[in-house]
Write a protein that holds these residues in place. Structure first.
Motif, PDB file in Angstrom:
ATOM      1  N   LEU A   1       4.943  -2.881   4.248  1.00 13.06           N
ATOM      2  CA  LEU A   1       4.786  -1.570   3.871  1.00 13.06           C
ATOM      3  C   LEU A   1       3.552  -0.965   3.588  1.00 13.06           C
ATOM      4  O   LEU A   1       3.256   0.041   4.096  1.00 13.06           O
ATOM      5  N   LYS A   2       2.597  -1.581   3.790  1.00 14.02           N
ATOM      6  CA  LYS A   2       1.608  -1.163   3.954  1.00 14.02           C
ATOM      7  C   LYS A   2       0.790  -0.775   4.886  1.00 14.02           C
ATOM      8  O   LYS A   2       0.091   0.112   5.174  1.00 14.02           O
ATOM      9  N   ARG A   3       1.113  -1.588   5.843  1.00 21.10           N
ATOM     10  CA  ARG A   3      -0.199  -1.304   7.356  1.00 21.10           C
ATOM     11  C   ARG A   3       1.069  -0.038   7.826  1.00 21.10           C
ATOM     12  O   ARG A   3       0.211   0.709   8.579  1.00 21.10           O
ATOM     13  N   THR A   4       2.301   0.199   7.578  1.00 23.55           N
ATOM     14  CA  THR A   4       2.638   1.419   7.688  1.00 23.55           C
ATOM     15  C   THR A   4       2.490   2.621   7.107  1.00 23.55           C
ATOM     16  O   THR A   4       2.639   3.693   7.557  1.00 23.55           O
ATOM     17  N   GLY A   5       1.989   2.317   5.683  1.00 24.84           N
ATOM     18  CA  GLY A   5       1.738   3.670   5.003  1.00 24.84           C
ATOM     19  C   GLY A   5       2.956   3.887   3.991  1.00 24.84           C
ATOM     20  O   GLY A   5       2.935   4.720   3.745  1.00 24.84           O
ATOM     21  N   GLU A   6       4.028   2.829   4.339  1.00 21.04           N
ATOM     22  CA  GLU A   6       5.113   3.480   3.554  1.00 21.04           C
ATOM     23  C   GLU A   6       5.075   3.369   1.938  1.00 21.04           C
ATOM     24  O   GLU A   6       5.892   3.845   1.385  1.00 21.04           O
ATOM     25  N   LEU A   7       4.036   2.193   1.521  1.00 20.27           N
ATOM     26  CA  LEU A   7       4.009   1.625   0.395  1.00 20.27           C
ATOM     27  C   LEU A   7       3.877   3.133  -0.183  1.00 20.27           C
ATOM     28  O   LEU A   7       4.280   3.497  -1.652  1.00 20.27           O
ATOM     29  N   LEU A   8       2.985   3.824   0.102  1.00 18.73           N
ATOM     30  CA  LEU A   8       1.907   5.461  -0.254  1.00 18.73           C
ATOM     31  C   LEU A   8       3.150   6.442  -0.826  1.00 18.73           C
ATOM     32  O   LEU A   8       3.438   6.417  -1.871  1.00 18.73           O
ATOM     33  N   GLU A   9       3.812   5.777   0.582  1.00 14.01           N
ATOM     34  CA  GLU A   9       4.764   7.582   0.406  1.00 14.01           C
ATOM     35  C   GLU A   9       6.303   6.785  -1.012  1.00 14.01           C
ATOM     36  O   GLU A   9       6.817   7.581  -1.650  1.00 14.01           O
ATOM     37  N   ILE A  10       6.106   5.698  -0.995  1.00 12.71           N
ATOM     38  CA  ILE A  10       7.910   5.386  -1.705  1.00 12.71           C
ATOM     39  C   ILE A  10       6.980   5.374  -3.781  1.00 12.71           C
ATOM     40  O   ILE A  10       7.325   5.804  -4.184  1.00 12.71           O
ATOM     41  N   MET A  11       5.697   5.324  -3.315  1.00 11.53           N
ATOM     42  CA  MET A  11       4.603   5.706  -4.789  1.00 11.53           C
ATOM     43  C   MET A  11       4.194   6.522  -5.258  1.00 11.53           C
ATOM     44  O   MET A  11       4.438   7.462  -6.118  1.00 11.53           O
TER      45      MET A  11
END
Length: 309
Positions: A278-288
């Motif tokens: 999730l960190k590598r794809t940037g999805e973590l930021l979108e979740i948060m």
């Protein structure tokens, strides 16, 4: 973990923009969700006695559900006005456990100071509360790598009449300070020479205390402090700019992550693998992001680094 403090009880009324009904509904939901967690019939059996990394992930997949401990702190993990679990950590938990083959994420609400005890007594399977990672806690649990980094901020009266912008300002001025039960900010206050620290249940109680003049400042994480001002629409209180705590003469940047029972390394490692995707794809930021987090809160710091004494 920061030393446990006794709660300070006050008679309070809800601020404008946050109705008493909403507060009561949230309290009822919190109790109901907790009761579900206690009586769910899940087996409380440690799974890593042989030192093999544990079989908890296998068990979670088999039953299709995982119990997560949360602590009622916005925006990290809490029960919303609709009675449902929400917050950045539960959102991450749902995403990652789905990838791990566990569809059902069940909330187990408790107070922050009881999270590690509850985890280690098998009341739930992981702590999903944005818990700060520090050496004292690393002696009691194991952490996944952090999903965010965070500085503090102050809740003060509108206009900041005492000009409180650092912990040292509070100590030098003799201002009265409060923070949450079990919060890391208790230790930061002591390090700055602040003699008396009042502890309150959460950031809403802190905002009320500042509004009513019972304390001069309430300290929490920057995202939490900004969020409570926004949600309550308080006309009497404001959030300061971010504040960097100082410990042993060095600035502190805190990071938070999921906690697991010490033997359950297999589950922690599997969680970490999905988190790093999730960190590598940037999805973590979108979740948060919907919970007030920005690119500035993303971090590459590891749990290992923060566990060092």
């Amino acid at each position: 973990m920061a030393p446990r403090q006794e709660r300070t009880r006050h008679s309070t009324s809800p601020p404008r923009g946050l109705a008493r009904r909403s507060l009561l509904a949230g309290a009822v939901a919190l109790g109901a969700a907790g009761a579900v967690g206690v009586t769910s019939g899940c087996s409380r059996v440690a799974t890593a006695d042989a030192g093999d990394g544990g079989r908890l992930l296998e068990q979670l997949r088999a039953k299709g559900s995982v119990r997560i401990g949360l602590a009622g702190e916005q925006p990290f993990s809490y029960i919303g006005k609709d009675g449902k679990m929400t917050g950045a950590a539960p959102a991450i938990a749902k995403r990652i456990f789905r990838e791990l083959g566990v569809e059902d994420v069940q909330p187990f609400p408790t107070e922050f100071g009881s999270l590690i005890t509850g985890l280690n007594s098998l009341q739930f399977d992981t702590v999903a509360a944005g818990m700060y990672i520090n050496p004292a806690r690393c002696e009691q649990v194991i952490f996944a790598d952090p999903e965010y980094q965070m500085l503090d901020a102050f809740l003060v009266r509108k206009g900041n009449p005492k000009n409180l912008r650092t912990y040292q300002d509070i100590a030098d001025s003799g201002a009265s300070m409060a923070t949450g039960v079990g919060y890391a900010q208790i230790e930061y206050a002591k390090a700055a020479g602040i003699k008396k620290v009042t502890t309150l249940p959460d950031q809403l109680a802190g905002l009320l205390a500042v509004e009513q003049g019972r304390v001069d400042v309430f300290i929490g994480t920057a995202v939490t402090v900004r969020n409570v001002v926004k949600e309550t629409r308080s006309a009497k209180v404001e959030a300061t700019e971010e504040v960097t705590p100082i410990m042993d003469g060095k600035p502190v940047i805190d990071v938070g992550g999921f906690a697991f029972r010490t033997p359950e390394t297999a589950l922690r490692d599997a969680f970490n693998r999905e988190l790093h995707k999730l960190k590598r794809t940037g999805e973590l930021l979108e979740i948060m992001r919907p919970f007030g987090f920005t690119k500035d809160q993303m971090t590459t710091i590891t749990a290992k680094e923060k566990c060092k004494p």
